[in-house]
Write an enzyme that holds these catalytic residues in place. Structure first.
Site, PDB file in Angstrom:
ATOM      1  N   ARG A  34     -10.149  62.720 -22.972  1.00  0.00           N
ATOM      2  CA  ARG A  34     -11.152  63.036 -21.943  1.00  0.00           C
ATOM      3  C   ARG A  34     -12.523  62.384 -22.202  1.00  0.00           C
ATOM      4  O   ARG A  34     -13.120  61.840 -21.287  1.00  0.00           O
ATOM      5  CB  ARG A  34     -11.305  64.552 -21.785  1.00  0.00           C
ATOM      6  CG  ARG A  34     -10.011  65.273 -21.395  1.00  0.00           C
ATOM      7  CD  ARG A  34     -10.248  66.681 -20.857  1.00  0.00           C
ATOM      8  NE  ARG A  34     -10.916  66.647 -19.585  1.00  0.00           N
ATOM      9  CZ  ARG A  34     -12.187  66.896 -19.412  1.00  0.00           C
ATOM     10  NH1 ARG A  34     -12.937  67.260 -20.424  1.00  0.00           N
ATOM     11  NH2 ARG A  34     -12.723  66.816 -18.220  1.00  0.00           N
TER      12      ARG A  34
ATOM     13  N   TYR B 113     -13.368  59.918 -19.179  1.00  0.00           N
ATOM     14  CA  TYR B 113     -14.300  60.444 -18.167  1.00  0.00           C
ATOM     15  C   TYR B 113     -15.701  60.654 -18.725  1.00  0.00           C
ATOM     16  O   TYR B 113     -16.488  61.370 -18.111  1.00  0.00           O
ATOM     17  CB  TYR B 113     -13.826  61.801 -17.625  1.00  0.00           C
ATOM     18  CG  TYR B 113     -12.367  61.925 -17.335  1.00  0.00           C
ATOM     19  CD1 TYR B 113     -11.784  61.242 -16.274  1.00  0.00           C
ATOM     20  CD2 TYR B 113     -11.562  62.750 -18.109  1.00  0.00           C
ATOM     21  CE1 TYR B 113     -10.442  61.371 -16.003  1.00  0.00           C
ATOM     22  CE2 TYR B 113     -10.216  62.885 -17.837  1.00  0.00           C
ATOM     23  CZ  TYR B 113      -9.661  62.193 -16.787  1.00  0.00           C
ATOM     24  OH  TYR B 113      -8.338  62.331 -16.523  1.00  0.00           O
TER      25      TYR B 113
ATOM     26  N   CYS C 205      -8.444  51.968 -32.937  1.00  0.00           N
ATOM     27  CA  CYS C 205      -9.167  50.694 -32.859  1.00  0.00           C
ATOM     28  C   CYS C 205      -9.622  50.380 -31.445  1.00  0.00           C
ATOM     29  O   CYS C 205      -9.091  49.476 -30.784  1.00  0.00           O
ATOM     30  CB  CYS C 205      -8.291  49.589 -33.418  1.00  0.00           C
ATOM     31  SG  CYS C 205      -7.875  49.949 -35.114  1.00  0.00           S
ATOM     32  N   GLU C 206     -10.547  51.170 -30.971  1.00  0.00           N
ATOM     33  CA  GLU C 206     -11.162  50.990 -29.657  1.00  0.00           C
ATOM     34  C   GLU C 206     -12.592  51.490 -29.791  1.00  0.00           C
ATOM     35  O   GLU C 206     -12.811  52.570 -30.356  1.00  0.00           O
ATOM     36  CB  GLU C 206     -10.481  51.888 -28.597  1.00  0.00           C
ATOM     37  CG  GLU C 206      -9.037  51.638 -28.342  1.00  0.00           C
ATOM     38  CD  GLU C 206      -8.783  50.584 -27.267  1.00  0.00           C
ATOM     39  OE1 GLU C 206      -9.718  50.255 -26.511  1.00  0.00           O
ATOM     40  OE2 GLU C 206      -7.653  50.087 -27.213  1.00  0.00           O
TER      41      GLU C 206
HETATM   42  N1  LLP Z   1      -3.107  70.717  -7.850  1.00  0.00           N
HETATM   43  C1  LLP Z   1      -3.041  69.383  -7.755  1.00  0.00           C
HETATM   44  C2  LLP Z   1      -2.280  68.791  -6.654  1.00  0.00           C
HETATM   45  C3  LLP Z   1      -3.699  68.569  -8.697  1.00  0.00           C
HETATM   46  O1  LLP Z   1      -3.642  67.248  -8.574  1.00  0.00           O
HETATM   47  C4  LLP Z   1      -4.435  69.173  -9.754  1.00  0.00           C
HETATM   48  C5  LLP Z   1      -5.124  68.361 -10.747  1.00  0.00           C
HETATM   49  C6  LLP Z   1      -4.453  70.583  -9.826  1.00  0.00           C
HETATM   50  C7  LLP Z   1      -3.790  71.320  -8.856  1.00  0.00           C
HETATM   51  C8  LLP Z   1      -5.164  71.321 -10.917  1.00  0.00           C
HETATM   52  O2  LLP Z   1      -6.530  71.119 -10.888  1.00  0.00           O
HETATM   53  P1  LLP Z   1      -7.481  71.925 -11.911  1.00  0.00           P
HETATM   54  O3  LLP Z   1      -7.450  73.398 -11.546  1.00  0.00           O
HETATM   55  O4  LLP Z   1      -6.968  71.700 -13.282  1.00  0.00           O
HETATM   56  O5  LLP Z   1      -8.813  71.321 -11.700  1.00  0.00           O
HETATM   57  N2  LLP Z   1      -7.323  64.821 -16.343  1.00  0.00           N
HETATM   58  C9  LLP Z   1      -8.498  65.253 -15.643  1.00  0.00           C
HETATM   59  C10 LLP Z   1      -8.168  66.235 -14.533  1.00  0.00           C
HETATM   60  C11 LLP Z   1      -7.197  65.668 -13.534  1.00  0.00           C
HETATM   61  C12 LLP Z   1      -6.801  66.668 -12.467  1.00  0.00           C
HETATM   62  C13 LLP Z   1      -5.684  66.160 -11.650  1.00  0.00           C
HETATM   63  N3  LLP Z   1      -5.183  67.079 -10.680  1.00  0.00           N
HETATM   64  C14 LLP Z   1      -9.496  65.831 -16.637  1.00  0.00           C
HETATM   65  O6  LLP Z   1      -9.199  65.900 -17.825  1.00  0.00           O
HETATM   66  O7  LLP Z   1     -10.589  66.193 -16.255  1.00  0.00           O
END
Ligand code: LLP
Length: 412
Positions: free
Chosen positions: A312, A316, A342-343
């Site tokens: 993360r 991001y 190594c980045e």
């Molecule tokens: N439903 C759908 C269709 C989604 O695409 C996602 C997340 C969720 C629910 C759940 O969302 P949440 O409640 O977790 O915000 N890797 C990124 C976050 C990517 C989220 C993708 N979709 C990070 O680490 O911030």
């Protein structure tokens, strides 16, 4: 609130000392707190208790079987986005009738599996996907429960990489097109239009974007109802944000109460797909300080955790709290907390004020969501061990990957 607290300058997870667990199970190491998970599950249940609802945990946030089993035993359903996630849910004892399947690129075999196990709903993201589903249903002589995922064209006011509800994003179907598709497929022999879905982004820290999305869903539902189409559920997706450092997101109750009020005219079931807010602050990544390094320009704190364990920050620019598990006296310095990969982007935190010595254990907080589930074997690093702590009991919920497992599918 979570159950990672300092007592006498030592970080505890519930009744156990984090540094001791780190010594015993070795680092990098993910540790989750059962009490925190249960507290979060209860908070979500409370938020929607006064109306028909289904909470579908977003498996991508953390897909460990033990955590999925915990959600299943709480009566929750699941939001999956791949065959792998669907198989995990089944393996963990989840009820397929409480599963919604999202995603813009479901393959034919994924759709076949979803139809054969009898999931609650397919969140369909394009006309082409509907046509494929129509063909499969006709061939298999089964009907498919369908919700169209609409793209409400709303700014979720979050990081661009995790914003999904704008018209330049690949996700969902424009509202006007969705309206036409609903009416076209209204009395279809195989496709059963049973719901309406949107997911506009993740790590949202205010209620306005989701209220705007709810408003759009309500308007479309009202129009469809006037045309004689009865939908059973509205699905608002996930997206509620958490505190990583300085954020002030709403509590689940306040957030969903506002949504529920907005949808007061809709008598059916309200579905939500939370991921991050359930698990993020129930987990930490523990990493050991290997050495300190000063190049005359910056202080580097080199740890054994990396972007392969927690991507993360690199992906991001995520700003996650980092604490020393054993606080000690001294003058803090501003460190770049970096890993061995190594980045140049392999960092866990920039400019962190720490009093730190080689051999100390640091904990990256809020790592329960999108930590382990996004980890990789980059630089041939094995996937971490994961622990679940319940008061003074500890359970290994994933063993550290062995080196042999790294190449077991490769042919020499
Ligand atoms: N439903 C759908 C269709 C989604 O695409 C996602 C997340 C969720 C629910 C759940 O969302 P949440 O409640 O977790 O915000 N890797 C990124 C976050 C990517 C989220 C993708 N979709 C990070 O680490 O911030």
């Amino acid at each position: 609130m979570d159950f990672f607290n300092f007592k006498d300058s030592r970080l505890y997870v519930e009744d156990l000392e984090v540094a001791k667990l780190a010594c015993e199970y070795e680092t990098p190491l993910y540790i989750y707190s059962m009490a925190t998970l249960q507290r979060h599950i209860a908070a979500f249940n409370r938020a929607l208790a006064d109306r028909p609802h289904l909470i579908c945990y977003a498996v991508k946030a953390n897909s460990n079987l033990t955590l999925l089993n915990l959600m299943a035993r709480a009566g929750w359903g699941f939001d999956v986005v791949s065959e792998g996630e669907l198989r995990r849910v089944l393996q963990a004892g989840g009820d397929p009738r409480k599963v919604v399947f999202s995603g813009v690129g479901k393959s034919e075999s994924e759709l076949r599996l979803a139809l054969s196990v009898g999931i609650k709903c397919l969140n369909v993201e394009s006309e082409a996907e509907l046509q494929l589903l129509e063909r499969l249903c006709a061939e298999l002589k089964v009907s498919a429960p369908v919700a169209l995922r609409v793209n409400p064209d709303v700014d979720a006011k979050t990081h661009p990489a995790i914003s999904t509800g704008l018209k330049n994003n690949k996700f969902g179907i424009p509202v006007a097109q969705a309206r036409e598709l609903y009416l076209h497929y209204k009395n279809h022999p195989y496709l059963k239009m049973c719901g309406l879905d949107a997911h506009i982004g993740s790590q949202m820290t205010s209620v306005e974007p989701i209220l705007y999305s709810a408003e759009k869903l309500l308007t479309l539902w009202t129009e469809l109802q006037a045309q004689g189409l009865e939908l059973e559920h509205l699905d608002l997706g996930g997206g509620l944000g958490v505190v990583y450092r300085h954020e002030t997101p709403p509590q689940p109750y306040d957030y969903y109460h506002a949504v529920s009020e907005k949808l007061a005219a809709f008598p059916g079931e309200l579905c939500i797909e939370p991921g991050r807010a359930v698990v993020a602050n129930a987990g930490v990544l523990v990493t050991k300080v290997l050495r300190l390094k000063d190049n005359g320009h910056k202080h580097f704190c080199v740890v054994d955790g990396s972007m392969s364990d927690l991507i993360r920050p690199a992906l991001y620019d995520a700003d996650m709290t980092i604490v020393n598990c054993n606080e000690h006296e001294g003058t803090p310095l501003l460190y770049e907390v970096v890993g061995p990969v190594c980045e140049s982007d392999d960092f866990l935190g920039h400019e962190r004020s720490l009093v730190v010595r080689p051999g100390d254990f640091l904990a990256v907080r809020g790592a329960g969501a999108y930590g382990s589930s996004m980890s990789s074997n980059y630089n041939s690093r094995p996937l971490c061990c994961e622990l679940l702590v319940d008061e003074d009991r500890v359970q290994v919920i994933r063993k550290r990957q062995s080196y042999e497992q790294l190449w077991e599918n490769e042919l020499l």
